[in-house]
Design a protein around this motif. Structure first.
Motif, PDB file in Angstrom:
ATOM      1  N   ARG A   1       0.850  -1.187   0.000  1.00 11.95           N
ATOM      2  CA  ARG A   1       0.000   0.000   0.000  1.00 11.95           C
ATOM      3  C   ARG A   1       0.880   1.229   0.000  1.00 11.95           C
TER       4      ARG A   1
ATOM      5  N   ARG B   1       0.354   5.480   0.501  1.00 12.98           N
ATOM      6  CA  ARG B   1      -0.493   6.642   0.726  1.00 12.98           C
ATOM      7  C   ARG B   1       0.258   7.814   0.141  1.00 12.98           C
TER       8      ARG B   1
ATOM      9  N   GLU C   1      -4.539  16.346  -2.813  1.00  8.42           N
ATOM     10  CA  GLU C   1      -5.475  15.355  -2.285  1.00  8.42           C
ATOM     11  C   GLU C   1      -4.746  14.084  -1.873  1.00  8.42           C
ATOM     12  N   ILE C   2      -5.257  13.458  -0.817  1.00  5.38           N
ATOM     13  CA  ILE C   2      -4.630  12.248  -0.293  1.00  5.38           C
ATOM     14  C   ILE C   2      -5.308  11.031  -0.910  1.00  5.38           C
ATOM     15  N   VAL C   3      -4.514  10.151  -1.490  1.00  2.00           N
ATOM     16  CA  VAL C   3      -5.044   8.961  -2.148  1.00  2.00           C
ATOM     17  C   VAL C   3      -4.274   7.751  -1.627  1.00  2.00           C
ATOM     18  N   GLU C   4      -5.025   6.675  -1.326  1.00  2.00           N
ATOM     19  CA  GLU C   4      -4.364   5.429  -0.932  1.00  2.00           C
ATOM     20  C   GLU C   4      -4.449   4.438  -2.079  1.00  2.00           C
TER      21      GLU C   4
ATOM     22  N   ALA D   1      -6.629  -5.861  -5.252  1.00  2.00           N
ATOM     23  CA  ALA D   1      -7.441  -4.718  -4.844  1.00  2.00           C
ATOM     24  C   ALA D   1      -8.456  -4.435  -5.933  1.00  2.00           C
TER      25      ALA D   1
ATOM     26  N   ASP E   1      -5.284  -1.096 -10.841  1.00  2.00           N
ATOM     27  CA  ASP E   1      -4.107  -1.343 -10.007  1.00  2.00           C
ATOM     28  C   ASP E   1      -3.147  -0.156 -10.121  1.00  2.00           C
ATOM     29  N   LEU E   2      -3.516   0.936  -9.477  1.00  2.00           N
ATOM     30  CA  LEU E   2      -2.686   2.142  -9.577  1.00  2.00           C
ATOM     31  C   LEU E   2      -1.431   2.023  -8.725  1.00  2.00           C
TER      32      LEU E   2
ATOM     33  N   GLU F   1       3.206   7.612   3.112  1.00  2.00           N
ATOM     34  CA  GLU F   1       3.210   6.400   3.941  1.00  2.00           C
ATOM     35  C   GLU F   1       3.326   5.188   3.037  1.00  2.00           C
TER      36      GLU F   1
ATOM     37  N   THR G   1       3.101   0.818   3.226  1.00  2.10           N
ATOM     38  CA  THR G   1       2.979  -0.466   3.937  1.00  2.10           C
ATOM     39  C   THR G   1       3.794  -1.495   3.167  1.00  2.10           C
TER      40      THR G   1
END
Lengths: 498, 498
Positions: free
Chosen positions: B180, B182, B189-192, B200, B204-205, B221, B223
């Motif tokens: 993941r 972030r 803008e915040i996109v995860e 997912a 599949d960005l 961030e 993961t």
């Protein structure tokens, strides 16, 4: 599943149909443009048969140049296109559009090359999944992803849906087994994505394309990775008197560092449903049955079966059986593989959901699905790819009883929302299609949906390729659809940190 | 590498600089906006030090809200942004833009969570690669991708470049080990992207983002997946009197169905270069040395080392040694790991290329690189990730001798073109950055480059995020740059079919 059809009056005039048919007939051979209702009827739905729609025209190109020509015509005439493989998809991704063209890959069925040295095969999109393994078999190789429809489904459809199968825990999904895709854009241009090396320069558009449900282009060639057929495979069947113990056992096997070739779970409803049908020898008193497969060279399999047995015993298995030969292995699997037909035997209709959850939440989610059975007044059998946390709840209903179809849909939507709540996703391997488009509003933020649309627009400005599938508009989400935005949707940012 | 600087006069007015600095100072704490030359000098290049450019401003946000604020300011003021991790990249991806802002992730260095149960860690982008493994060590886990800069390089930079390492044959690149991301878009803008499940929903960005070299957004961030530390690792060192035999041995190991933890090759020039420096016990008479590592549980390692030894002997190895303990294993590796410093010891300057070829073409490509040595009048040592077909030719030159830098560049470009000709790619793990942007014209068709740009525009309409890196404009390709479009570029469509 048998439920009210969504069909309506033709959404096009005869003049419009004649215009599109005439243009297509100029570039396609005889018999490759279908428009009479008796010819287009077989294309009205895919495996999600509750959603049906006759298309205006079906086009069956025979080579890449004809695919380019069909797309050029559709772009010029502004006719929406739905690409279609074998139509075995379970989320309605190949459901036609009333005033649109279905582009079938049925006549693009050549295996172009099998190369045992580089362990790859190059195939056209209409080649069946299993046909690739059959062609590679002489070299001791096979194509690993094995969706349950693998006899019929095509590699083009597998690419569109990023299909999995019972072995994807160890061998990966389609995206992990496809090296290159050659495709035609809506502008009629040929683009190759990916390649045979581990990393390709530039943006990784191959991964975006795989699973994009026909929204970005039409596949004309696929290079797949082939893997050696394992020398031997054995499966453990383990019983648990408690689904919590079964769920924990799954987590414990993975935590031990073992990646089984398959790790499947069935609840008591499922095993009682299939046992009278297949006589697989399932323990119908067990609350949960696990099937754990190991494959490879004999010494590795021996060692892994031993380690898995220890973990399962330590996790509280009440009984353990290990297949002693290939016939017994297939018998152990037969119940799992026949769960869908078995459901069809005991219930007039069933609805197979597909969601994914973190493995550690398995037991909790199963208990909450049981609670939902009384809420919706319907039974649900759970068979699933436990190793991946990929659930396949089978909701049983009778479409002839008023309201049961709607209750089944609501039950399914509740399960998907639960998946998102526990940190999972609304689809594991069946795709979003038309079935789960409203659930996407629960899964993603408006910003995230906008990022998807931005990429869609980058490939298809006019929104002609499989429009209104897979990604909901913000307008649609705002209107609510079947599901509401969950206030309690957990984002990583909200989780406690150490 | 020490070569003519590409620096020029400041491309901005003092008023412009003051405007941007003032805006940034309003949202960042004291000391987090740098603009004096003595402060910005350390940011003028990354690991590709031949390309240097002082930035107008350096911004050092301390949290995600500050990243959002910096991006909002840059968008409003139309200031281009170059995101930067530790600046260890080798393709100039983090080279500043003269009138732009460098956004450093140096102050985003927190490890937010290590979860041994799900085997994941959540970290901020400025966390060093090795620091993740150190934090996970207590749980017997580590983060697998190990670029040679792993002591210094950051996970944010690894995500930008899709970094690999000597173990990526078995454990994969960054894209296979990040679950993941972030990130903040240029619109603030915040996109995860991605998530903890195997697949997912939606496009599949995540895979597009990984390796996008800072062009699509700024990571806040990550993961990552953690894997168990192997109980034991052993390495075989094998000598060959012929590079063709060595190349074939690599193919034979893989064809045997073995995926070694590492499979590296060095030619005679390399082993003679490093042996006096490290005293690893390398056979300096051998034309090629292979290092084949196995890791896992002791029984597996024993079995795999045995099988690999057999394959290497059957492939014509003239000598084989197996490490008997951890100290010896590290000694065998020391030569490979110190090839770069060793090159710096015998040559005033060297230029490390990075290209990938099909494994079966290894021997042929090595011989053609040898031929190129006389054409360009420069020596080249070859050390490489043979299992992945990922070459790292080290071209040795003296920047103080007129014309040698240019000849080294031409030599490198010739090698990349050769990689493409044999069906490979112009980068293995170092990215495109500024260094290889002209080679992208050789690798991709105009339609394919346009597909990359379409995605770039989807995320960054104004082209403010690391512009002019990684993807060449068609105008640039048409102008020729350093490399010409190869008439003989093979496409799959041109290959013979069976």
């Amino acid at each position: 599943m048998n439920a009210p059809s969504h069909s309506a009056q033709p959404a096009f005039t005869l003049e419009r149909q004649r215009e599109v048919v005439a243009a297509l007939n100029r570039v396609l051979p005889d018999g490759c443009v279908l428009f009479n209702e008796e010819d287009t009827r077989p294309y009205e739905c895919d495996g999600l048969s509750a959603y049906r729609q006759l298309p205006m025209v079906v086009a069956l190109p025979q080579n890449e140049a004809q695919v380019v020509a069909v797309l050029n015509i559709c772009r010029t005439l502004k006719a929406p296109i739905v690409p279609r493989g074998a139509g075995t998809g379970l989320s309605g991704g190949a459901m036609p559009i009333a005033d649109g063209v279905v582009l079938s890959t049925a006549k693009l069925g050549k295996i172009l090359r099998v190369d045992p040295y580089s362990r790859t095969a190059i195939v056209q999109p209409g080649v069946r999944n299993l046909a690739i393994s059959e062609a590679a078999s002489a070299h001791g190789l096979y194509y690993a992803p094995d969706p349950s429809s693998q006899i019929a489904c095509t590699i083009g459809g597998n690419v569109a849906e990023n299909s999995g199968g019972v072995h994807c825990l160890k061998y990966g999904l389609t995206v992990h087994n496809v090296l290159r895709v050659r495709m035609v854009t809506i502008d009629g241009e040929i683009v190759e994505l990916g390649g045979e090396s581990l990393d390709a320069p530039g943006l990784d558009l191959l991964a975006v394309f795989i699973g994009s449900e026909g929204m970005l282009g039409v596949v004309t060639e696929v290079t797949v990775r082939l893997v050696p057929k394992p020398q031997v495979a054995r499966v453990i069947m383990a019983s648990f008197d408690d689904v919590v113990k079964g769920g924990d056992a799954v987590a414990n096997v993975i935590a031990e560092g073992i990646i089984p070739a398959g790790l499947e779970m069935m609840d008591k409803t499922s095993s009682r449903m299939v046992e009278p049908f297949v006589r697989a020898g399932y323990d119908t008193e067990a609350e949960a049955i696990l099937l754990c497969e190991s494959d490879g060279i004999p010494e590795e399999v021996e060692e892994e079966i031993g380690r898995m047995s220890e973990v399962l015993k330590a996790s509280g298995a009440t009984a353990i059986a290990v297949s002693q030969n290939e016939a017994e292995r297939l018998k152990f699997w037969s119940g799992r593989k026949n769960a869908f037909p078995a459901a069809g035997r005991i219930s007039p209709d069933y609805y197979c959901m597909d969601g994914t959850i973190p493995r550690k939440r398995l037991a909790e989610v199963l208990m909450r699905i049981t609670e939902m059975e009384s809420k919706h007044g319907l039974r649900c059998a759970n068979v699933f790819h436990a190793g991946d946390g990929n659930l396949h709840p089978l909701i049983m209903f009778d479409a002839n009883k008023p309201g049961e179809f709607e209750r089944a849909e609501a039950f399914g939507a509740d399960i998907l929302e639960l998946c998102v709540q526990v940190g999972g996703t609304i689809t594991g391997e069946h795709g979003v299609g038309i079935e789960k488009i409203n659930s996407m509003c629960v899964q993603f933020s408006p910003q995230e949906l906008e990022a998807f649309f931005a990429v869609k627009r980058a490939f298809d400005t006019a929104f002609l390729l499989n429009p209104d599938k897979a990604i909901p508009t913000l307008h649609r989400c705002a209107e609510g659809g079947k599901m509401r935005v969950t206030a309690g949707l957990m984002k990583f940012a909200d989780l406690p940190r150490f």
